[in-house]
Design an enzyme around this catalytic site. Structure first.
Site, PDB file in Angstrom:
ATOM      1  CB  CYS A 111      38.887  56.693  51.428  1.00  0.00           C
ATOM      2  SG  CYS A 111      40.147  56.882  50.169  1.00  0.00           S
ATOM      3  CG  HIS A 252      36.591  53.462  50.504  1.00  0.00           C
ATOM      4  ND1 HIS A 252      36.349  54.329  49.454  1.00  0.00           N
ATOM      5  CD2 HIS A 252      37.935  53.300  50.561  1.00  0.00           C
ATOM      6  CE1 HIS A 252      37.505  54.677  48.916  1.00  0.00           C
ATOM      7  NE2 HIS A 252      38.482  54.065  49.563  1.00  0.00           N
ATOM      8  CG  ASN A 282      39.972  54.623  45.970  1.00  0.00           C
ATOM      9  OD1 ASN A 282      39.175  55.443  46.415  1.00  0.00           O
ATOM     10  ND2 ASN A 282      40.971  54.139  46.700  1.00  0.00           N
TER      11      ASN A 282
HETATM   12  O1  UT7 Z   1      41.417  54.240  49.425  1.00  0.00           O
HETATM   13  C1  UT7 Z   1      41.797  53.952  50.731  1.00  0.00           C
HETATM   14  C2  UT7 Z   1      43.196  53.576  50.945  1.00  0.00           C
HETATM   15  N1  UT7 Z   1      43.792  52.820  49.878  1.00  0.00           N
HETATM   16  C3  UT7 Z   1      43.725  51.479  49.850  1.00  0.00           C
HETATM   17  O2  UT7 Z   1      43.064  50.847  50.633  1.00  0.00           O
HETATM   18  C4  UT7 Z   1      44.595  50.811  48.798  1.00  0.00           C
HETATM   19  C5  UT7 Z   1      44.951  49.454  49.245  1.00  0.00           C
HETATM   20  N2  UT7 Z   1      45.984  48.857  48.405  1.00  0.00           N
HETATM   21  C6  UT7 Z   1      45.750  48.284  47.197  1.00  0.00           C
HETATM   22  O3  UT7 Z   1      44.641  48.318  46.694  1.00  0.00           O
HETATM   23  C7  UT7 Z   1      46.893  47.523  46.540  1.00  0.00           C
HETATM   24  O4  UT7 Z   1      47.983  47.541  47.411  1.00  0.00           O
HETATM   25  C8  UT7 Z   1      47.320  48.088  45.152  1.00  0.00           C
HETATM   26  C9  UT7 Z   1      46.255  47.784  44.115  1.00  0.00           C
HETATM   27  C10 UT7 Z   1      47.548  49.573  45.206  1.00  0.00           C
HETATM   28  C11 UT7 Z   1      48.603  47.388  44.701  1.00  0.00           C
HETATM   29  O5  UT7 Z   1      48.407  45.996  44.636  1.00  0.00           O
HETATM   30  P1  UT7 Z   1      49.392  44.996  45.376  1.00  0.00           P
HETATM   31  O6  UT7 Z   1      48.905  43.647  45.093  1.00  0.00           O
HETATM   32  O7  UT7 Z   1      49.477  45.406  46.829  1.00  0.00           O
HETATM   33  O8  UT7 Z   1      50.739  45.229  44.623  1.00  0.00           O
HETATM   34  P2  UT7 Z   1      52.192  45.549  45.198  1.00  0.00           P
HETATM   35  O9  UT7 Z   1      52.342  47.004  45.402  1.00  0.00           O
HETATM   36  O10 UT7 Z   1      52.499  44.636  46.354  1.00  0.00           O
HETATM   37  O11 UT7 Z   1      53.087  45.095  43.988  1.00  0.00           O
HETATM   38  C12 UT7 Z   1      53.201  43.716  43.594  1.00  0.00           C
HETATM   39  C13 UT7 Z   1      53.907  43.640  42.267  1.00  0.00           C
HETATM   40  C14 UT7 Z   1      55.198  44.437  42.208  1.00  0.00           C
HETATM   41  O12 UT7 Z   1      56.116  43.747  41.366  1.00  0.00           O
HETATM   42  P3  UT7 Z   1      57.283  42.851  41.993  1.00  0.00           P
HETATM   43  O13 UT7 Z   1      58.093  43.796  42.840  1.00  0.00           O
HETATM   44  O14 UT7 Z   1      56.599  41.793  42.793  1.00  0.00           O
HETATM   45  O15 UT7 Z   1      58.007  42.352  40.790  1.00  0.00           O
HETATM   46  C15 UT7 Z   1      54.795  45.724  41.535  1.00  0.00           C
HETATM   47  O16 UT7 Z   1      55.886  46.342  40.880  1.00  0.00           O
HETATM   48  O17 UT7 Z   1      53.072  44.194  41.243  1.00  0.00           O
HETATM   49  C16 UT7 Z   1      53.762  45.227  40.556  1.00  0.00           C
HETATM   50  N3  UT7 Z   1      52.817  46.255  40.180  1.00  0.00           N
HETATM   51  C17 UT7 Z   1      52.194  46.276  38.986  1.00  0.00           C
HETATM   52  N4  UT7 Z   1      52.269  45.454  37.925  1.00  0.00           N
HETATM   53  C18 UT7 Z   1      51.500  45.764  36.852  1.00  0.00           C
HETATM   54  C19 UT7 Z   1      52.375  47.313  40.925  1.00  0.00           C
HETATM   55  N5  UT7 Z   1      51.493  48.031  40.223  1.00  0.00           N
HETATM   56  C20 UT7 Z   1      51.364  47.402  39.017  1.00  0.00           C
HETATM   57  C21 UT7 Z   1      50.593  47.670  37.878  1.00  0.00           C
HETATM   58  N6  UT7 Z   1      50.680  46.827  36.832  1.00  0.00           N
HETATM   59  N7  UT7 Z   1      49.740  48.732  37.801  1.00  0.00           N
END
Ligand code: UT7
Length: 325
Positions: A111, A252, A282
């Site tokens: 990125c 970004h 993204n």
């Molecule tokens: O591009 C350069 C590098 N990349 C980045 O900078 C990405 C940075 N990270 C992010 O943008 C975020 O971490 C994500 C958008 C990818 C994920 O969001 P998050 O708030 O960090 O979610 P998480 O992975 O901590 O998951 C929280 C909860 C989980 O459920 P439980 O275990 O709390 O019950 C996941 O299973 O959200 C759940 N979850 C979803 N729920 C509905 C994860 N993805 C989804 C989804 N829909 N698509």
């Protein structure tokens, strides 16, 4: 000699996948995606190759200049989704443009790829080796996205955008500073495990879904905010500036919450940030030039403005640049 952006261009493939469409593919909701990322929809390339998107973006940039493809001296394509492993996608773009006098190559800094490419082109221009350069970020991330992994598939999209740089003798305009960083201790945060020398393509790699992006999103998120602020301060300081001196921050587009948090911690008002992630998602190396091109076309940028660019990517690369428009 400084390098100055004289034109920007972009191209997005026609097909759009909305969050509602995503609900039919994985266990997710429009609300969750919008709230956690700021994304509403993403563009998806079908028949077109990465070089086709890059070519269209280049034509868009050249349209408003008096530079013909034959006058371009350097083409750099930043991408993690090249047309093929070999040769470089930049060569396909060169051929499509008919930019026969240029030399062309790809770079991969995920990125941060566009920023790395911009710094290389800047150095070539500053040294006097070339007088102009076409710097392109182009991606088809949806081709390496695992649509069985709801934690990653919702954030990626396809697109391309570019800037045309020219040399200027005015030291107070153009790219004033550009800083790059990387940390090889974090390569496991985001990677495509297979399709390289470590694990060439095999049925097993496909069955294990190792041909797609794996990402530890949460850890990446926290590092992103810290590093973007740090490198931005570092770059501004080189020019005796601070966050209060900038007119626009073009970041970004990984997650709207990252952009908002960076702006809040840096004391930058939301009107001075650019948000295109809602429509583009993204797009890795394409995201900063897409956001910049959108800002130019929507008159968010005017002559004399100080623009801060900053990036964060796999894993880890991060960077910032200060530009006097
Ligand atoms: O591009 C350069 C590098 N990349 C980045 O900078 C990405 C940075 N990270 C992010 O943008 C975020 O971490 C994500 C958008 C990818 C994920 O969001 P998050 O708030 O960090 O979610 P998480 O992975 O901590 O998951 C929280 C909860 C989980 O459920 P439980 O275990 O709390 O019950 C996941 O299973 O959200 C759940 N979850 C979803 N729920 C509905 C994860 N993805 C989804 C989804 N829909 N698509």
């Amino acid at each position: 000699m400084n390098a100055k952006i004289v034109a920007t261009g972009s191209y997005l493939p026609k097909k759009i996948l909305t969050n509602k469409d995503m609900e039919k593919i994985v266990d997710t909701t429009d609300e969750w995606i919008l709230q956690r990322t700021g994304i509403k929809e993403r563009h998806i390339a079908e028949e077109e190759a990465t070089s086709d998107l890059a070519y269209e973006a280049s034509l868009d940039a050249l349209r408003n200049t008096n530079i013909t493809p034959n006058e371009i001296e350097l083409i750099i394509v930043a991408t993690v989704t090249p047309d093929k492993p070999l040769p470089a996608t930049a060569l396909f773009v060169q051929e499509k443009l008919g930019a026969d006098k240029a030399f062309a190559f790809d770079i991969n800094a995920a990125c941060s790829g566009f920023m790395y490419a911009l710094s290389i082109a800047n150095a070539y221009i500053k040294s006097g080796a070339v007088k102009n350069a076409l710097v392109i970020g182009a991606e088809e991330l949806t081709k390496i996205t695992d649509y069985k992994d709801r934690g990653t598939c919702i954030i990626f999209g396809d697109g391309a955008a570019c800037v045309l740089l020219e040399s200027t003798e005015d030291e107070d305009e153009g790219i004033l500073d550009i800083r790059l960083h990387s940390d090889g201790h974090y390569t496991d945060l985001m990677q495509v495990p297979a399709m390289g020398s470590v694990e060439p393509c095999s049925k097993e790699a496909i069955d294990n879904r190792d041909i797609y992006i794996k990402m530890k999103g949460n850890e990446t998120f926290k590092l992103a905010v810290r590093h973007i602020i740090g490198v931005s301060k570092e770059s501004l300081k080189q020019k005796n500036m601070d966050f209060k001196d900038i007119d626009l921050m073009v970041s970004h587009q990984a997650n709207k919450r990252i952009i908002d948090l960076v702006a809040k911690k840096a004391g930058i008002s939301p009107e001075k940030t650019v948000v295109t992630i809602d429509r583009h998602a993204n797009t890795a190396a394409a995201s900063i030039p897409l956001a910049l091109d959108w800002s130019v076309k929507n008159k968010k940028v005017k002559k004399g403005d100080t623009i801060l660019l900053n990036s964060f990517g796999a894993s880890l690369t991060w960077s910032a640049a200060v530009i006097k428009w």
